[in-house]
Design a protein around this motif. Structure first.
Motif, PDB file in Angstrom:
ATOM      1  N   HIS A  74      -1.811   4.770  -9.721  1.00 26.94           N
ATOM      2  CA  HIS A  74      -3.277   4.806  -9.733  1.00 26.94           C
ATOM      3  C   HIS A  74      -3.897   3.599 -10.443  1.00 26.94           C
ATOM      4  O   HIS A  74      -5.084   3.327 -10.259  1.00 26.94           O
ATOM      5  CB  HIS A  74      -3.765   6.106 -10.378  1.00 26.94           C
ATOM      6  CG  HIS A  74      -3.229   7.322  -9.685  1.00 26.94           C
ATOM      7  ND1 HIS A  74      -3.587   7.673  -8.407  1.00 26.94           N
ATOM      8  CD2 HIS A  74      -2.310   8.238 -10.095  1.00 26.94           C
ATOM      9  CE1 HIS A  74      -2.933   8.755  -8.050  1.00 26.94           C
ATOM     10  NE2 HIS A  74      -2.153   9.123  -9.045  1.00 26.94           N
TER      11      HIS A  74
ATOM     12  N   GLY B 274       2.424   6.803  -6.674  1.00 26.40           N
ATOM     13  CA  GLY B 274       1.248   7.357  -7.346  1.00 26.40           C
ATOM     14  C   GLY B 274       0.735   6.380  -8.392  1.00 26.40           C
ATOM     15  O   GLY B 274       0.312   6.789  -9.477  1.00 26.40           O
TER      16      GLY B 274
ATOM     17  N   ARG C  81       1.121   4.059  -2.988  1.00 26.58           N
ATOM     18  CA  ARG C  81       0.858   5.469  -2.668  1.00 26.58           C
ATOM     19  C   ARG C  81       2.047   6.359  -3.032  1.00 26.58           C
ATOM     20  O   ARG C  81       1.882   7.398  -3.678  1.00 26.58           O
ATOM     21  CB  ARG C  81       0.512   5.593  -1.185  1.00 26.58           C
ATOM     22  CG  ARG C  81       0.080   6.979  -0.745  1.00 26.58           C
ATOM     23  CD  ARG C  81      -0.317   7.030   0.733  1.00 26.58           C
ATOM     24  NE  ARG C  81       0.764   6.614   1.619  1.00 26.58           N
ATOM     25  CZ  ARG C  81       0.833   5.433   2.266  1.00 26.58           C
ATOM     26  NH1 ARG C  81      -0.133   4.539   2.118  1.00 26.58           N
ATOM     27  NH2 ARG C  81       1.842   5.138   3.048  1.00 26.58           N
ATOM     28  N   GLU C  82       3.253   5.936  -2.648  1.00 29.24           N
ATOM     29  CA  GLU C  82       4.433   6.780  -2.890  1.00 29.24           C
ATOM     30  C   GLU C  82       4.768   6.908  -4.371  1.00 29.24           C
ATOM     31  O   GLU C  82       5.310   7.924  -4.787  1.00 29.24           O
ATOM     32  CB  GLU C  82       5.620   6.267  -2.087  1.00 29.24           C
ATOM     33  CG  GLU C  82       5.445   6.533  -0.599  1.00 29.24           C
ATOM     34  CD  GLU C  82       6.629   6.124   0.250  1.00 29.24           C
ATOM     35  OE1 GLU C  82       7.647   5.646  -0.302  1.00 29.24           O
ATOM     36  OE2 GLU C  82       6.533   6.290   1.479  1.00 29.24           O
TER      37      GLU C  82
ATOM     38  N   SER D 266       0.828  -1.202   0.000  1.00 28.49           N
ATOM     39  CA  SER D 266       0.000   0.000   0.000  1.00 28.49           C
ATOM     40  C   SER D 266       0.869   1.261   0.000  1.00 28.49           C
ATOM     41  O   SER D 266       0.614   2.213  -0.752  1.00 28.49           O
ATOM     42  CB  SER D 266      -0.933  -0.017   1.208  1.00 28.49           C
ATOM     43  OG  SER D 266      -1.755   1.112   1.210  1.00 28.49           O
ATOM     44  N   ARG D 267       1.895   1.256   0.823  1.00 26.83           N
ATOM     45  CA  ARG D 267       2.823   2.400   0.890  1.00 26.83           C
ATOM     46  C   ARG D 267       3.521   2.612  -0.449  1.00 26.83           C
ATOM     47  O   ARG D 267       3.619   3.742  -0.933  1.00 26.83           O
ATOM     48  CB  ARG D 267       3.847   2.158   1.995  1.00 26.83           C
ATOM     49  CG  ARG D 267       4.930   3.200   2.075  1.00 26.83           C
ATOM     50  CD  ARG D 267       5.898   2.895   3.180  1.00 26.83           C
ATOM     51  NE  ARG D 267       7.103   3.691   3.038  1.00 26.83           N
ATOM     52  CZ  ARG D 267       8.213   3.453   3.682  1.00 26.83           C
ATOM     53  NH1 ARG D 267       8.293   2.445   4.530  1.00 26.83           N
ATOM     54  NH2 ARG D 267       9.262   4.219   3.493  1.00 26.83           N
TER      55      ARG D 267
END
Length: 183
Positions: A94, A92, A89-90, A85-86
């Motif tokens: 999508h 991007g 997110r880091e 997840s990290r």
């Protein structure tokens, strides 16, 4: 240190889980793996990726970095899923979707669309017969297209043979790591 090797995120570092819970594929092996994949797929445009034992997410995220359209990452270990997840997110990312479940549960439901590339890099402790059952499940229904590429990563000490419905393409050992490619 694990990093994205090439593509739009090339050189970016990825978080990994330290300890015996996961075993990230080394940069050297991933580089060889993705060179083989590029020759088999003929490009990344429109490629949908399934990573059934995501770990850090490196395989699926490398695919997205190189131009894959979408990646589903399956991880049942809570700490490893947090790392995935990290990383999503880091970066991007999508077009990446994390599924916090087991591979067996994920494969119990019908896919939204078939996958062109499937990674199966489970913990080495997973019995070969259990992994073969997962691969066999991928041959039923709409999980893959006729020309989908399946990649299994196991210990060089573990035997591997593809179940009915999958044609062996090639395999290659890199020290303790062994890759098998099937279609």
């Amino acid at each position: 240190m694990t990093r994205i090797i090439a593509g739009s995120w090339g050189g970016r570092r990825l978080a990994t889980l330290s300890g015996a819970t996961t075993r990230p594929t080394t940069d050297r092996v991933r580089e060889a793996l993705f060179a083989s994949i590029a020759s088999e797929l003929g490009g990344w445009n429109g490629v949908r990726v399934l990573d059934l034992f995501a770990g850090s997410g490196a395989l699926a995220l490398e695919s997205l970095s190189r131009g894959a359209e979408h990646a589903d990452l399956v991880e049942s270990n809570g700490k490893a899923a947090g790392v995935v997840s990290r990383n999503i997110r880091e970066l991007g990312a999508h077009d990446a979707r994390l599924h916090r479940t087991t591979a067996e549960r994920f494969l119990a439901a019908a896919p939204a669309e078939p996958y062109h590339l499937v990674f199966l890099d489970p913990p080495y402790a997973l019995e070969t017969s259990a992994l073969q059952k997962l691969v066999a499940r991928l041959t039923i229904g709409d999980w893959r297209t006729d020309d989908s590429l399946l990649v299994v990563e196991r210990s060089s000490r573990d035997p591997w043979s593809w179940p009915d419905g999958v044609d062996a393409l090639r395999d290659k050992a890199y020290g303790e790591t062994h890759l098998w490619y099937g279609r």
